[in-house]
Design a protein around this motif. Structure first.
Motif, PDB file in Angstrom:
ATOM      1  N   GLY A  86      -7.293 -42.895  40.395  1.00  0.00           N
ATOM      2  CA  GLY A  86      -6.590 -44.080  40.876  1.00  0.00           C
ATOM      3  C   GLY A  86      -6.926 -45.269  40.018  1.00  0.00           C
ATOM      4  O   GLY A  86      -7.915 -45.263  39.276  1.00  0.00           O
ATOM      5  N   PRO A  87      -6.129 -46.321  40.100  1.00  0.00           N
ATOM      6  CA  PRO A  87      -6.355 -47.512  39.266  1.00  0.00           C
ATOM      7  C   PRO A  87      -7.623 -48.257  39.669  1.00  0.00           C
ATOM      8  O   PRO A  87      -8.158 -48.072  40.770  1.00  0.00           O
ATOM      9  N   SER A  88      -8.099 -49.122  38.775  1.00  0.00           N
ATOM     10  CA  SER A  88      -9.267 -49.948  39.077  1.00  0.00           C
ATOM     11  C   SER A  88      -9.010 -50.791  40.320  1.00  0.00           C
ATOM     12  O   SER A  88      -7.919 -51.344  40.501  1.00  0.00           O
ATOM     13  N   GLY A  89     -10.021 -50.871  41.182  1.00  0.00           N
ATOM     14  CA  GLY A  89      -9.911 -51.698  42.372  1.00  0.00           C
ATOM     15  C   GLY A  89      -9.301 -51.027  43.572  1.00  0.00           C
ATOM     16  O   GLY A  89      -9.132 -51.654  44.620  1.00  0.00           O
ATOM     17  N   CYS A  90      -9.004 -49.724  43.466  1.00  0.00           N
ATOM     18  CA  CYS A  90      -8.366 -49.043  44.604  1.00  0.00           C
ATOM     19  C   CYS A  90      -9.375 -48.531  45.620  1.00  0.00           C
ATOM     20  O   CYS A  90      -8.979 -48.036  46.679  1.00  0.00           O
ATOM     21  N   GLY A  91     -10.679 -48.608  45.314  1.00  0.00           N
ATOM     22  CA  GLY A  91     -11.693 -48.222  46.294  1.00  0.00           C
ATOM     23  C   GLY A  91     -12.403 -46.920  46.014  1.00  0.00           C
ATOM     24  O   GLY A  91     -13.150 -46.427  46.867  1.00  0.00           O
ATOM     25  N   LYS A  92     -12.216 -46.354  44.817  1.00  0.00           N
ATOM     26  CA  LYS A  92     -12.817 -45.052  44.506  1.00  0.00           C
ATOM     27  C   LYS A  92     -14.349 -45.098  44.601  1.00  0.00           C
ATOM     28  O   LYS A  92     -14.959 -44.262  45.280  1.00  0.00           O
ATOM     29  N   THR A  93     -14.960 -46.058  43.921  1.00  0.00           N
ATOM     30  CA  THR A  93     -16.421 -46.131  43.910  1.00  0.00           C
ATOM     31  C   THR A  93     -16.965 -46.519  45.278  1.00  0.00           C
ATOM     32  O   THR A  93     -18.003 -46.003  45.719  1.00  0.00           O
ATOM     33  N   HIS A 139     -10.627 -42.048  35.553  1.00  0.00           N
ATOM     34  CA  HIS A 139      -9.355 -42.709  35.283  1.00  0.00           C
ATOM     35  C   HIS A 139      -8.435 -41.805  34.474  1.00  0.00           C
ATOM     36  O   HIS A 139      -7.247 -42.081  34.332  1.00  0.00           O
ATOM     37  N   ASP A 140      -9.006 -40.736  33.935  1.00  0.00           N
ATOM     38  CA  ASP A 140      -8.302 -39.874  32.990  1.00  0.00           C
ATOM     39  C   ASP A 140      -7.640 -38.711  33.735  1.00  0.00           C
ATOM     40  O   ASP A 140      -8.314 -37.781  34.165  1.00  0.00           O
ATOM     41  N   GLN A 141      -6.316 -38.762  33.861  1.00  0.00           N
ATOM     42  CA  GLN A 141      -5.624 -37.722  34.620  1.00  0.00           C
ATOM     43  C   GLN A 141      -5.730 -36.362  33.939  1.00  0.00           C
ATOM     44  O   GLN A 141      -5.823 -35.337  34.614  1.00  0.00           O
ATOM     45  N   ALA A 188      -7.431 -35.825  44.211  1.00  0.00           N
ATOM     46  CA  ALA A 188      -7.038 -36.784  45.249  1.00  0.00           C
ATOM     47  C   ALA A 188      -6.650 -38.088  44.549  1.00  0.00           C
ATOM     48  O   ALA A 188      -7.445 -38.648  43.790  1.00  0.00           O
ATOM     49  N   PHE A 189      -5.452 -38.570  44.775  1.00  0.00           N
ATOM     50  CA  PHE A 189      -4.976 -39.790  44.121  1.00  0.00           C
ATOM     51  C   PHE A 189      -4.941 -40.916  45.122  1.00  0.00           C
ATOM     52  O   PHE A 189      -4.321 -40.812  46.185  1.00  0.00           O
ATOM     53  N   ILE A 190      -5.640 -42.014  44.800  1.00  0.00           N
ATOM     54  CA  ILE A 190      -5.673 -43.192  45.653  1.00  0.00           C
ATOM     55  C   ILE A 190      -4.819 -44.276  45.026  1.00  0.00           C
ATOM     56  O   ILE A 190      -4.997 -44.615  43.844  1.00  0.00           O
ATOM     57  N   LYS A 191      -3.906 -44.821  45.788  1.00  0.00           N
ATOM     58  CA  LYS A 191      -3.047 -45.898  45.305  1.00  0.00           C
ATOM     59  C   LYS A 191      -3.228 -47.122  46.191  1.00  0.00           C
ATOM     60  O   LYS A 191      -3.258 -46.999  47.417  1.00  0.00           O
ATOM     61  N   GLU A 192      -3.360 -48.290  45.582  1.00  0.00           N
ATOM     62  CA  GLU A 192      -3.522 -49.556  46.305  1.00  0.00           C
ATOM     63  C   GLU A 192      -4.668 -49.480  47.287  1.00  0.00           C
ATOM     64  O   GLU A 192      -4.493 -49.847  48.458  1.00  0.00           O
TER      65      GLU A 192
END
Length: 210
Positions: A37-44, A193-195, A206-210
């Motif tokens: 998922g993009p930066s800031g989406c909550g992954k970490t 970040h690397d698909q 698992a893909f996290i968006k927004e």
């Protein structure tokens, strides 16, 4: 091996900042799941909640159908490997890898033998007396990985462990992580970040968006 379940996990901060919004995910015992998922989406943030470093605002986290929210981070057996290796600079490779076992008051002979086996697994035989500053970035990441795996974790958490490596080293580390995970069958969550990396290494994405 441990099954991991995230059940409607939410993390909110002041002023209604929603870092993680109602995420549910089931990871089977022995699976390697990549979180993309993009930066800031909550992954970490999500991963830190699994590790016990952050408490969720709501929801639950289960290991083998048992809630672990009341279990302290140091007892949770879910170590995180970060992109910045966080090795102890004054310790050599052997002492860095064996540190967790030393904190568990394991006998010295047991620690020595376990570290030797782990050095072989991560292909660092002959490097045991070197300090982190004497290692390449890829070698440092191998030490960080070995330091977590030697503890036989219930869940291994990898927070973009390859992002600071060049393309050649990334490929080598990607292959090593996949090999070790296949051998140990440790349930693993990996942020990337690397698909392409996710497709190559993971059993599930698992893909996290927004």
């Amino acid at each position: 091996m441990t099954a991991l379940s995230l059940i409607n996990v939410t993390k909110s901060y002041a002023q209604d900042v929603q870092a993680v919004d109602g995420i549910s995910l089931n990871v089977k015992s022995g699976e390697l799941v990549a979180i993309v998922g993009p930066s800031g989406c909550g992954k970490t943030t999500l991963m830190k909640m699994v590790a016990g470093l952050i408490k969720p605002t709501s929801g639950d986290i289960h290991f083998d159908n048992q809630s672990i929210l009341s279990v302290k981070a140091e007892k949770r057996q879910a170590p995180m490997v970060f992109q910045n290796h966080l090795l102890f600079p004054m310790m050599n490779v052997r002492d860095n890898i064996g540190f967790g076992l030393k904190m568990r008051h394991q006998p010295k002979d047991n620690i020595y033998n376990a570290v030797d086996k782990m050095l072989t697994k991560v292909q660092l035989q002959g490097y045991s007396n070197r300090k982190p500053s004497e290692l390449s970035g890829g070698q440092q990441q191998r030490v960080a990985l070995a330091r977590s795996l030697i503890l036989n974790p219930k869940v291994l958490l990898l927070d973009e462990p390859l992002s600071n490596l060049d393309a050649h080293l990334r490929q080598d580390m990607r292959d090593l992580i996949k090999q070790l995970q296949s051998e140990t069958r440790t349930t693993t969550l990996m942020i990337t970040h690397d698909q392409q990396e996710a497709v190559t290494i993971a059993d599930k994405i698992a893909f996290i968006k927004e």
